[in-house]
Write a protein that holds these residues in place. Structure first.
Motif, PDB file in Angstrom:
ATOM      1  N   UNK A 194     -19.928   4.983  21.800  1.00 43.00           N
ATOM      2  CA  UNK A 194     -19.128   4.601  20.633  1.00 43.00           C
ATOM      3  C   UNK A 194     -19.906   3.651  19.730  1.00 43.00           C
ATOM      4  N   UNK A 195     -20.647   2.734  20.346  1.00 48.60           N
ATOM      5  CA  UNK A 195     -21.483   1.812  19.566  1.00 48.60           C
ATOM      6  C   UNK A 195     -22.542   2.578  18.785  1.00 48.60           C
ATOM      7  N   UNK A 196     -23.131   3.590  19.424  1.00 47.24           N
ATOM      8  CA  UNK A 196     -24.139   4.404  18.752  1.00 47.24           C
ATOM      9  C   UNK A 196     -23.531   5.116  17.539  1.00 47.24           C
ATOM     10  N   UNK A 197     -22.327   5.629  17.695  1.00 47.19           N
ATOM     11  CA  UNK A 197     -21.654   6.302  16.572  1.00 47.19           C
ATOM     12  C   UNK A 197     -21.330   5.311  15.456  1.00 47.19           C
ATOM     13  N   UNK A 198     -20.866   4.117  15.856  1.00 49.43           N
ATOM     14  CA  UNK A 198     -20.515   3.101  14.857  1.00 49.43           C
ATOM     15  C   UNK A 198     -21.728   2.648  14.060  1.00 49.43           C
ATOM     16  N   UNK A 199     -22.890   2.619  14.697  1.00 46.86           N
ATOM     17  CA  UNK A 199     -24.110   2.152  14.040  1.00 46.86           C
ATOM     18  C   UNK A 199     -24.859   3.262  13.302  1.00 46.86           C
ATOM     19  N   UNK A 200     -24.342   4.473  13.389  1.00 45.62           N
ATOM     20  CA  UNK A 200     -24.979   5.602  12.715  1.00 45.62           C
ATOM     21  C   UNK A 200     -24.178   5.969  11.474  1.00 45.62           C
ATOM     22  N   UNK A 201     -24.815   6.033  10.309  1.00 51.87           N
ATOM     23  CA  UNK A 201     -24.073   6.386   9.089  1.00 51.87           C
ATOM     24  C   UNK A 201     -23.722   7.874   9.070  1.00 51.87           C
ATOM     25  N   UNK A 202     -22.793   8.211   8.217  1.00 51.22           N
ATOM     26  CA  UNK A 202     -22.468   9.621   8.020  1.00 51.22           C
ATOM     27  C   UNK A 202     -21.157  10.035   8.638  1.00 51.22           C
ATOM     28  N   UNK A 203     -20.491  11.006   8.023  1.00 52.27           N
ATOM     29  CA  UNK A 203     -19.193  11.474   8.524  1.00 52.27           C
ATOM     30  C   UNK A 203     -19.287  12.172   9.873  1.00 52.27           C
ATOM     31  N   UNK A 204     -20.397  12.826  10.166  1.00 53.58           N
ATOM     32  CA  UNK A 204     -20.536  13.503  11.459  1.00 53.58           C
ATOM     33  C   UNK A 204     -20.468  12.489  12.600  1.00 53.58           C
ATOM     34  N   UNK A 205     -21.116  11.346  12.408  1.00 55.66           N
ATOM     35  CA  UNK A 205     -21.091  10.302  13.444  1.00 55.66           C
ATOM     36  C   UNK A 205     -19.673   9.774  13.645  1.00 55.66           C
TER      37      UNK A 205
END
Length: 211
Positions: free
Chosen positions: A62-73
């Motif tokens: 979840x942290x990786x997704x939060x720190x990654x820009x973009x709607x896919x993340x």
């Protein structure tokens, strides 16, 4: 300057066209920068998430997704949260996230398309006004000079040309942005399908137990 002379010769319609050109430029640059900021390699993100999730690293994922820009993340983050909560329908969580993300991608793009369609009509309006001015000049004067007629006709031609100069790039920019939105949306769909398939396999392997 030539541009200021054209602006003055074209009359009030030229200011409308100028305003439309500035709006179109602002919208196009805003969306280009937005898409550039949110452009990521979805395949690499999925690979990293799968490696983490196989170790039950939900917080890290979840942290990786939060720190990654973009709607896919953000879609992937919604799917992971839904699975961690034990939701049966992960797809619904992904769909809900997509309903929030897609309007953000499409915001203001229709304005660019509208300008590309409306500005030629505005230019045509300037042409009509210019021709009306021509007839007024002809009707009001017994002795016509070439300069009088040329000034009125010039107004008609300048507004049409200026409107087309702005409308053509605006419409091309609109099509380019729509293509970018479609590409990003396709990445979102592929990513959501892969994460859902991953969790379905995981649930099958664990006998459907909640994580």
């Amino acid at each position: 300057m030539l541009y200021l002379k054209l602006l003055n010769d074209g009359g009030p319609i030229m200011w409308v066209i100028l305003a439309g050109s500035l709006i179109a430029l602002f919208v196009f640059l805003e969306k280009v920068f937005q898409f550039h900021r949110e452009e990521i390699n979805v395949r690499e993100l999925l690979r990293g998430l799968f490696n983490v999730l196989k170790r039950d690293g939900f917080v890290e994922a979840i942290t990786l997704c939060d720190n990654t820009p973009g709607p896919a993340a953000r879609l992937l983050g919604a799917a992971i949260l839904a699975y961690e909560r034990g939701d049966e329908d992960i797809r619904q969580a992904v769909d809900d996230a997509a309903l929030e993300e897609i309007p953000k991608l499409e915001r203001h793009i229709n304005l660019l398309g509208t300008l590309g369609f409306i500005l030629p009509l505005v230019g045509f309006l300037g042409t009509v006004l210019g021709m009306m001015k021509t007839f007024q000049v002809v009707g009001a004067s017994e002795y016509l000079s070439t300069a009088d007629i040329a000034g009125a006709v010039n107004m008609a031609l300048i507004t049409t040309a200026a409107a087309l100069v702005v409308a053509i790039p605006a419409y091309l920019g609109y099509n380019y942005l729509i293509a970018r939105v479609n590409s990003i949306t396709l990445d979102m769909e592929k990513a959501s399908l892969e994460i859902i398939a991953f969790f379905e396999r995981r649930r099958a392997e664990t006998g459907g137990e909640e994580q």
